[in-house]
Design an enzyme around this catalytic site. Structure first.
Site, mmCIF file in Angstrom:
data_model
loop_
_atom_site.group_PDB
_atom_site.id
_atom_site.type_symbol
_atom_site.label_atom_id
_atom_site.label_comp_id
_atom_site.label_asym_id
_atom_site.label_seq_id
_atom_site.Cartn_x
_atom_site.Cartn_y
_atom_site.Cartn_z
ATOM 1 N N GLY A 134 2.030 -16.312 3.093
ATOM 2 C CA GLY A 134 2.834 -16.363 4.144
ATOM 3 C C GLY A 134 4.599 -16.387 3.008
ATOM 4 O O GLY A 134 4.230 -16.247 1.762
ATOM 5 N N LYS A 159 -3.187 -4.244 2.725
ATOM 6 C CA LYS A 159 -3.552 -3.436 4.009
ATOM 7 C C LYS A 159 -3.114 -4.135 5.308
ATOM 8 O O LYS A 159 -2.832 -3.705 5.876
ATOM 9 C CB LYS A 159 -4.905 -3.701 3.804
ATOM 10 N N GLU A 166 1.593 8.055 0.222
ATOM 11 C CA GLU A 166 1.060 5.750 -0.543
ATOM 12 C C GLU A 166 0.294 6.227 -1.279
ATOM 13 O O GLU A 166 0.417 5.168 -1.618
ATOM 14 C CB GLU A 166 1.253 5.628 1.055
ATOM 15 N N CYS A 204 -2.228 -10.659 0.403
ATOM 16 C CA CYS A 204 -2.975 -12.193 -0.722
ATOM 17 C C CYS A 204 -3.821 -12.367 0.035
ATOM 18 O O CYS A 204 -4.261 -11.615 0.579
ATOM 19 C CB CYS A 204 -1.971 -12.988 -0.217
ATOM 20 N N HIS A 216 18.433 21.779 10.604
ATOM 21 C CA HIS A 216 18.657 20.935 10.524
ATOM 22 C C HIS A 216 19.045 20.485 9.504
ATOM 23 O O HIS A 216 19.367 19.019 9.865
ATOM 24 C CB HIS A 216 18.685 20.866 12.135
ATOM 25 N N ARG A 264 -6.391 -5.778 0.454
ATOM 26 C CA ARG A 264 -5.433 -6.600 1.477
ATOM 27 C C ARG A 264 -3.977 -6.563 0.540
ATOM 28 O O ARG A 264 -2.870 -6.602 0.275
ATOM 29 C CB ARG A 264 -5.112 -8.126 1.068
ATOM 30 N N GLU A 273 2.257 11.476 9.681
ATOM 31 C CA GLU A 273 1.000 11.085 9.240
ATOM 32 C C GLU A 273 0.533 11.136 7.864
ATOM 33 O O GLU A 273 0.238 11.279 6.752
ATOM 34 C CB GLU A 273 -0.259 10.741 10.548
#
Length: 612
Positions: free
Chosen positions: A103, A607, A492, A2, A508, A27, A485
């Protein structure tokens, strides 16, 4: 997640607010809206749309809003679907107060039930709307500032809010608890925002609000108080980085720009952090004494996402040099498990933004148990840097792409330097050896530039493999975290399922997945585990897996195993995590671009994750 932007001054606010929202797009969001107090009409006009800011712009360009006081918001949906009704800003019943919120309000259901009983009418499914109705309730008797203060005391959860009221047309009010909020101080104009880039083209003078604080802005003044009403004295901080660092500068995407910035960032970090004698590390913001660091018996690294992967590399680095046991935890797990830490523990918290909710909660738990907290962070004045005992800034500049790239390599660089520093003060490595390590690290920016000079070859390999439905990434030792990574970067931004595994674990379980429909990225530069990686590649090849290898220039053996090789310069194995990550980033980037994905703003991601 936000974005908030607010303005009060003499200029027309609409374009200022829209431009601010655009600088906060990184964001993550799925709707946008704006509320302006209309000039000469003493009424607030509200416009909002689902989707991108461009959709909001189309609405506003049909009929512009004229006014010099306003708030705007980009929303990342939590409570309620991402539609027009649930978008911010939100009105009170009489449409006299407008509010934006970042929030989560945890007790909103009970508050909403009581407010409905009192006659308040709700229009959305959001938790946010209870805030504006509470302010409305108190505003019948009290000033807007006092109404906000009384409201904050009733809220459980996290919030950063911006509020305007037509009853007090000369004020813009902000408040925060657990979610970041800043104020920008200009000349005959002031700003409210969730992050610095939103206001940087208008002012460099920034006030970082602390927990449980309220700020009242007029066009030429500001006042800070805590939630109890006590006045807080704080001068603005001057932001030194330039707005051009938050612009694309000719690159197609922010992510590609930030990948290419990495050699320069590490060069600058090393110049800043290494004294001229080449054997002393400078951590000028780091306030934990050497005496205390000498007594540390264990280290816990806490972080989320890419920063967590940096921490995993950090474990290999620190344990190999400093002879200190290191645990690495995902912050959301660290905060809830039974923590075996005390005053002999150093907690290293890693966060690009310094506002990651789970990491902040984790360090607060650690501090309660007497541990020292050292923050590795990119953002000046962020909550993490204020709450930690010591801070080491990564100085990577603003990272706009949601998928972290330059912040990761800057974090790794700091972890290397931190390991040198700890090893020296604890007397476990000679000064001569520290000098050799520093010399090796200083070679990395040049080696990164060599890798970046080979981007066209990486792009071709990416295009040939962009159709695969899943990927497996394999690495060993210090490059096992690199495999994790690399897989994260791919999934993503391209939405392709990908897993990172320790190559020794392939038998495995993961070996069952390998066939001609899966691509396997094998991180196999020259190292003491090279022969082990070669054996893994042979096993994949025999099962017809499509192998992409990252190998050292001049490696002829790898050519016999796969024709798809990305070469990197010969790098000391100890520093190889800094080198292999660049082709992993570029591979993910070019696959995502080929598939037509929104590289800078992947779906469902934000973000800065400021709520659990």
């Amino acid at each position: 997640m936000c974005g908030i932007i607010g303005y009060i001054g003499d200029r027309q606010a609409q374009e200022i607010l829209l431009n601010g929202l655009k600088r906060l797009e990184y964001r993550g969001y799925d709707s946008a809206g704006i509320a302006l107090l209309l000039s000469g009409k003493n009424s607030i006009s509200l416009k909002k749309t689902p989707g991108k800011i461009s959709a909001l712009e189309k609405v506003l360009h049909k009929k512009s809003l004229n006014g010099s006081l306003g708030i705007a918001h980009t929303r990342w949906a939590t409570h309620g679907a991402p539609n027009q009704v649930n978008s911010h800003p939100h009105f009170d019943c009489e449409q006299e107060i407008a509010l934006v919120h970042n929030g989560i309000i945890e007790n909103y259901e009970s508050l909403k039930t009581e407010l409905i009983k009192e006659g308040h009418i709700f229009r959305s499914q959001t938790d946010t709307e209870v805030i504006v109705h509470l302010i409305e309730k108190f505003h019948k008797k009290f000033s807007l500032e006092e109404s906000v203060r009384k409201t904050t005391k009733m809220l459980v959860g996290s919030f950063a809010i911006g509020v305007i009221s037509k009853k007090e047309p000369d004020k813009l009010i902000g408040a925060r608890l657990g979610s970041p909020l800043i104020a920008g101080i200009g000349k005959e104009e002031n700003f409210l925002a969730s992050d610095v880039p939103a206001i940087l083209d208008s002012t460099r003078e920034v006030i970082f609000l602390e927990e449980s604080e309220i700020i009242v802005l007029t066009k030429d003044s500001y006042k800070i108080t805590d939630f109890s009403g006590a006045v807080v004295s704080r001068k603005p901080t001057r932001v030194t980085w330039d707005i051009t660092q938050a612009q694309k500068q000719g690159y197609h995407h922010f992510m590609l720009k930030e990948i290419n910035e990495q050699p320069g960032i590490i060069d600058n970090l090393l110049e800043m952090r290494i004294e001229k004698n080449k054997r002393s590390i400078i951590f000028d913001e780091q306030k934990i004494s050497d005496e205390k660091l000498k007594k540390i018996k264990n280290i816990s690294i806490v972080a989320c996402g890419t920063a967590y992967h940096a921490g995993l590399v950090g474990k290999y680095i620190i344990e190999s040099l400093c002879a200190i046991p290191v645990n690495v935890d995902v912050s959301s797990e660290f905060r809830y498990r039974s923590l075996l830490i005390d005053e002999d523990t150093l907690v290293v918290a890693i966060s690009q933004s310094g506002e990651t909710a789970d990491t902040l909660a984790g360090i607060r738990e650690a501090k309660k148990r007497g541990a020292s907290v050292l923050a590795i962070c990119n953002v000046l004045g962020s909550t993490l840097t204020r709450e930690a005992e010591g801070v080491i800034y990564t100085h990577a500049g603003p990272e706009i792409g949601v998928a972290s790239t330059k912040a990761y390599t800057a974090q790794l660089t700091i972890l290397y330097l931190l390991s040198f520093y700890l090893a020296k003060i604890r007397g476990v490595v000679s000064e001569e050896k520290i000098g050799q390590l520093i010399a090796g690290l200083k070679k990395i920016p040049g080696q990164m530039k060599e890798i970046l000079g080979n981007q066209e070859a990486i792009e071709r390999i990416a295009h040939r493999h962009s159709h695969f439905g899943s990927f497996l990434y394999l690495g060993r030792n210090i490059n096992f975290p690199s495999a994790i990574e690399g897989a994260l970067k791919l999934k993503e931004i391209s939405y392709i399922p990908a897993e990172g595994y320790a190559a020794g674990e392939m038998k495995h379980g993961p070996i069952a997945l390998i066939d001609e429909y899966r691509a396997v990225v094998c991180i196999s530069p020259e190292s003491r585990v090279y022969d082990k990686m070669t054996s893994n590649i042979q096993e994949i090849r025999s099962r017809k897996g499509k192998i992409i290898a990252i190998a050292t220039t001049g490696d002829s053996e790898i050519k016999e195993l796969t024709r798809e090789v990305i070469y990197i310069p010969k790098v000391d194995e100890f520093f190889s995590a800094l080198a292999v990550v660049l082709p992993l980033q570029l591979l993910a980037y070019h696959i995502a671009v080929k598939r037509g994905c929104d590289v800078d703003q992947p779906r469902n991601l934000a973000k800065s994750v400021t709520v659990e």
